[in-house]
Design a protein around this motif. Structure first.
Motif, PDB file in Angstrom:
ATOM      1  N   LYS A  23      59.189  34.763  69.984  1.00  9.81           N
ATOM      2  CA  LYS A  23      59.145  35.907  68.915  1.00  9.81           C
ATOM      3  C   LYS A  23      59.952  35.091  67.687  1.00  9.81           C
ATOM      4  O   LYS A  23      60.891  34.402  67.466  1.00  9.81           O
ATOM      5  CB  LYS A  23      60.205  36.819  69.491  1.00  9.81           C
ATOM      6  CG  LYS A  23      60.398  38.004  68.507  1.00  9.81           C
ATOM      7  CD  LYS A  23      61.633  38.936  69.023  1.00  9.81           C
ATOM      8  CE  LYS A  23      61.830  39.950  67.889  1.00  9.81           C
ATOM      9  NZ  LYS A  23      62.872  40.911  68.691  1.00  9.81           N
TER      10      LYS A  23
ATOM     11  N   THR B   6      60.961  35.548  63.564  1.00  9.73           N
ATOM     12  CA  THR B   6      61.280  36.557  62.442  1.00  9.73           C
ATOM     13  C   THR B   6      61.614  35.686  61.401  1.00  9.73           C
ATOM     14  O   THR B   6      62.202  34.390  61.367  1.00  9.73           O
ATOM     15  CB  THR B   6      62.488  37.427  62.978  1.00  9.73           C
ATOM     16  OG1 THR B   6      63.423  36.724  63.288  1.00  9.73           O
ATOM     17  CG2 THR B   6      61.921  38.490  63.973  1.00  9.73           C
TER      18      THR B   6
ATOM     19  N   GLN C 255      53.185  30.646  64.459  1.00 11.05           N
ATOM     20  CA  GLN C 255      52.775  31.267  65.732  1.00 11.05           C
ATOM     21  C   GLN C 255      51.389  30.825  66.204  1.00 11.05           C
ATOM     22  O   GLN C 255      51.239  30.459  67.144  1.00 11.05           O
ATOM     23  CB  GLN C 255      52.264  32.893  65.338  1.00 11.05           C
ATOM     24  CG  GLN C 255      53.580  33.718  64.940  1.00 11.05           C
ATOM     25  CD  GLN C 255      53.977  33.959  66.501  1.00 11.05           C
ATOM     26  OE1 GLN C 255      53.963  33.553  67.420  1.00 11.05           O
ATOM     27  NE2 GLN C 255      54.911  35.076  66.489  1.00 11.05           N
TER      28      GLN C 255
ATOM     29  N   VAL D 147      63.390  30.712  59.023  1.00  9.10           N
ATOM     30  CA  VAL D 147      62.580  31.620  60.188  1.00  9.10           C
ATOM     31  C   VAL D 147      63.466  31.345  61.449  1.00  9.10           C
ATOM     32  O   VAL D 147      63.883  30.003  61.635  1.00  9.10           O
ATOM     33  CB  VAL D 147      61.220  31.155  60.158  1.00  9.10           C
ATOM     34  CG1 VAL D 147      60.394  31.707  59.101  1.00  9.10           C
ATOM     35  CG2 VAL D 147      61.018  29.658  60.631  1.00  9.10           C
ATOM     36  N   ARG D 148      63.400  31.852  62.377  1.00 10.48           N
ATOM     37  CA  ARG D 148      63.936  32.066  63.662  1.00 10.48           C
ATOM     38  C   ARG D 148      62.999  32.063  64.637  1.00 10.48           C
ATOM     39  O   ARG D 148      62.150  33.279  64.515  1.00 10.48           O
ATOM     40  CB  ARG D 148      65.117  33.025  63.804  1.00 10.48           C
ATOM     41  CG  ARG D 148      65.940  33.085  65.331  1.00 10.48           C
ATOM     42  CD  ARG D 148      66.838  34.302  65.445  1.00 10.48           C
ATOM     43  NE  ARG D 148      68.112  33.769  64.399  1.00 10.48           N
ATOM     44  CZ  ARG D 148      68.299  34.438  63.378  1.00 10.48           C
ATOM     45  NH1 ARG D 148      67.580  35.450  62.652  1.00 10.48           N
ATOM     46  NH2 ARG D 148      69.735  34.106  62.621  1.00 10.48           N
TER      47      ARG D 148
ATOM     48  N   ARG E 144      63.060  35.530  56.856  1.00 16.08           N
ATOM     49  CA  ARG E 144      63.447  36.092  55.438  1.00 16.08           C
ATOM     50  C   ARG E 144      63.736  35.085  54.602  1.00 16.08           C
ATOM     51  O   ARG E 144      64.236  33.980  54.934  1.00 16.08           O
ATOM     52  CB  ARG E 144      64.673  37.080  55.727  1.00 16.08           C
ATOM     53  CG  ARG E 144      65.868  36.281  56.105  1.00 16.08           C
ATOM     54  CD  ARG E 144      67.217  36.985  56.415  1.00 16.08           C
ATOM     55  NE  ARG E 144      68.383  36.204  57.014  1.00 16.08           N
ATOM     56  CZ  ARG E 144      69.136  35.687  56.150  1.00 16.08           C
ATOM     57  NH1 ARG E 144      68.903  35.589  54.806  1.00 16.08           N
ATOM     58  NH2 ARG E 144      70.207  35.272  56.691  1.00 16.08           N
TER      59      ARG E 144
ATOM     60  N   GLU F  74      58.733  37.261  50.421  1.00 18.06           N
ATOM     61  CA  GLU F  74      58.561  37.695  51.473  1.00 18.06           C
ATOM     62  C   GLU F  74      57.435  37.484  52.166  1.00 18.06           C
ATOM     63  O   GLU F  74      57.190  37.265  53.212  1.00 18.06           O
ATOM     64  CB  GLU F  74      58.856  39.292  51.547  1.00 18.06           C
ATOM     65  CG  GLU F  74      60.234  39.826  51.098  1.00 18.06           C
ATOM     66  CD  GLU F  74      61.093  39.877  52.149  1.00 18.06           C
ATOM     67  OE1 GLU F  74      60.787  39.472  53.338  1.00 18.06           O
ATOM     68  OE2 GLU F  74      62.204  40.450  52.172  1.00 18.06           O
TER      69      GLU F  74
ATOM     70  N   ILE G  92      55.689  32.446  59.149  1.00 19.70           N
ATOM     71  CA  ILE G  92      55.513  32.829  60.651  1.00 19.70           C
ATOM     72  C   ILE G  92      54.241  32.707  61.161  1.00 19.70           C
ATOM     73  O   ILE G  92      53.971  32.431  62.340  1.00 19.70           O
ATOM     74  CB  ILE G  92      55.960  34.245  60.466  1.00 19.70           C
ATOM     75  CG1 ILE G  92      57.645  34.322  60.132  1.00 19.70           C
ATOM     76  CG2 ILE G  92      55.843  35.035  61.718  1.00 19.70           C
ATOM     77  CD1 ILE G  92      58.126  35.540  59.860  1.00 19.70           C
TER      78      ILE G  92
ATOM     79  N   GLN H 226      56.106  35.412  55.503  1.00 15.00           N
ATOM     80  CA  GLN H 226      55.260  35.906  56.621  1.00 15.00           C
ATOM     81  C   GLN H 226      53.832  34.879  56.774  1.00 15.00           C
ATOM     82  O   GLN H 226      53.484  34.791  57.883  1.00 15.00           O
ATOM     83  CB  GLN H 226      54.664  37.241  56.049  1.00 15.00           C
ATOM     84  CG  GLN H 226      55.828  38.429  56.092  1.00 15.00           C
ATOM     85  CD  GLN H 226      56.068  38.689  57.319  1.00 15.00           C
ATOM     86  OE1 GLN H 226      55.532  38.471  58.450  1.00 15.00           O
ATOM     87  NE2 GLN H 226      57.707  38.454  57.335  1.00 15.00           N
TER      88      GLN H 226
ATOM     89  N   GLN I  28      70.746  43.924  58.181  1.00 14.35           N
ATOM     90  CA  GLN I  28      70.381  44.557  56.775  1.00 14.35           C
ATOM     91  C   GLN I  28      71.387  44.749  56.069  1.00 14.35           C
ATOM     92  O   GLN I  28      71.456  44.697  54.791  1.00 14.35           O
ATOM     93  CB  GLN I  28      69.238  45.564  57.365  1.00 14.35           C
ATOM     94  CG  GLN I  28      68.283  45.793  56.067  1.00 14.35           C
ATOM     95  CD  GLN I  28      67.497  44.678  55.300  1.00 14.35           C
ATOM     96  OE1 GLN I  28      67.039  43.656  55.950  1.00 14.35           O
ATOM     97  NE2 GLN I  28      67.855  44.694  54.090  1.00 14.35           N
TER      98      GLN I  28
END
Length: 226
Positions: free
Chosen positions: A144, A146, A133, A175-176, A148, A122, A129, A126, A89
């Protein structure tokens, strides 16, 4: 993050304020002091990074020569140091703030071309993501995830590195996925490629051909729903 004209395909980095030799010497001296401080207590460096971030957030109050000098120093020393310590960050914010003063025209053009606000981007990440999932869970893969939106400076660096105009960039959101083992990593990649069309020439296998620092991962770019 709309301009009617396209950014040049090969942006050129402008000459910095300080002569190259002088700047290199100052960078070397600053790094020497930082590494000496780290040998005693790494918290000293964390305080220094926090102090630099505060300075960058208030850089508009400085005169123009100081703005350029401090911003260039931030790109040369402090952002890479934050990256090395894994303080992402700090790295992203330091880079974007410095980019604004070192190359203001390029910064402004990229900012204008990113049509939606950061908060909207952002939210988009999301949503991606959540969709990932669901797809992975249905196949029994625990991951997992994440993500940005890409930052201004990372977009600019990719444009320079690949010699592309802004309009040719395919991956402004990232995304990772972190999974349990190598088999799950390749399986997750297969699921992603089945659900969304991969972009030719944008796949890298750093597991089969790991990097010199032992970094291992799979990189891909796909066309999402929108």
């Amino acid at each position: 993050l709309r301009a009617d004209h396209m950014m040049t395909a090969t942006p050129q980095v402008k000459e910095t304020v300080l002569p190259r030799k002088m700047r290199d010497e100052e960078i070397s001296e600053a790094l020497r002091k930082i590494f000496l401080a780290m040998s005693d207590d790494v918290r000293v460096v964390l305080v220094k990074l926090a102090d630099r971030l505060h300075s960058m957030r208030t850089l508009s109050y400085f005169d123009v020569p100081s703005q350029k000098r401090i911003a260039q120093e931030t790109l040369d020393i402090f952002a890479p140091l934050a990256n090395r310590l894994g303080i992402w960050q700090f790295k992203w914010e330091l880079e974007d703030l410095a980019f604004r003063y070192v190359l203001p025209a390029e910064y402004k053009e990229i900012a204008e071309k990113l049509a939606n606000r950061r908060a909207d981007r952002e939210t988009q990440v999301q949503d991606i993501i959540k969709r990932l999932q669901e797809e992975l869970h249905s196949e029994g893969i625990h991951a997992k995830i994440t993500g940005r939106p890409k930052h201004f400076y990372s977009i600019y660096k990719k444009m320079v590195r690949k010699g592309l105009a802004f309009e040719m960039l395919m991956d402004l959101r990232g995304v990772r996925l972190v999974v349990d083992d190598i088999a799950a990593c390749y399986k997750a990649l297969g699921i992603v490629h089945l659900k969304w069309r991969p972009i030719p020439g944008e796949f890298d296998d750093y597991i089969a051909a790991r990097k010199d620092n032992n970094y291992q991962s799979l990189h891909t770019a796909v066309i999402f729903d929108d």
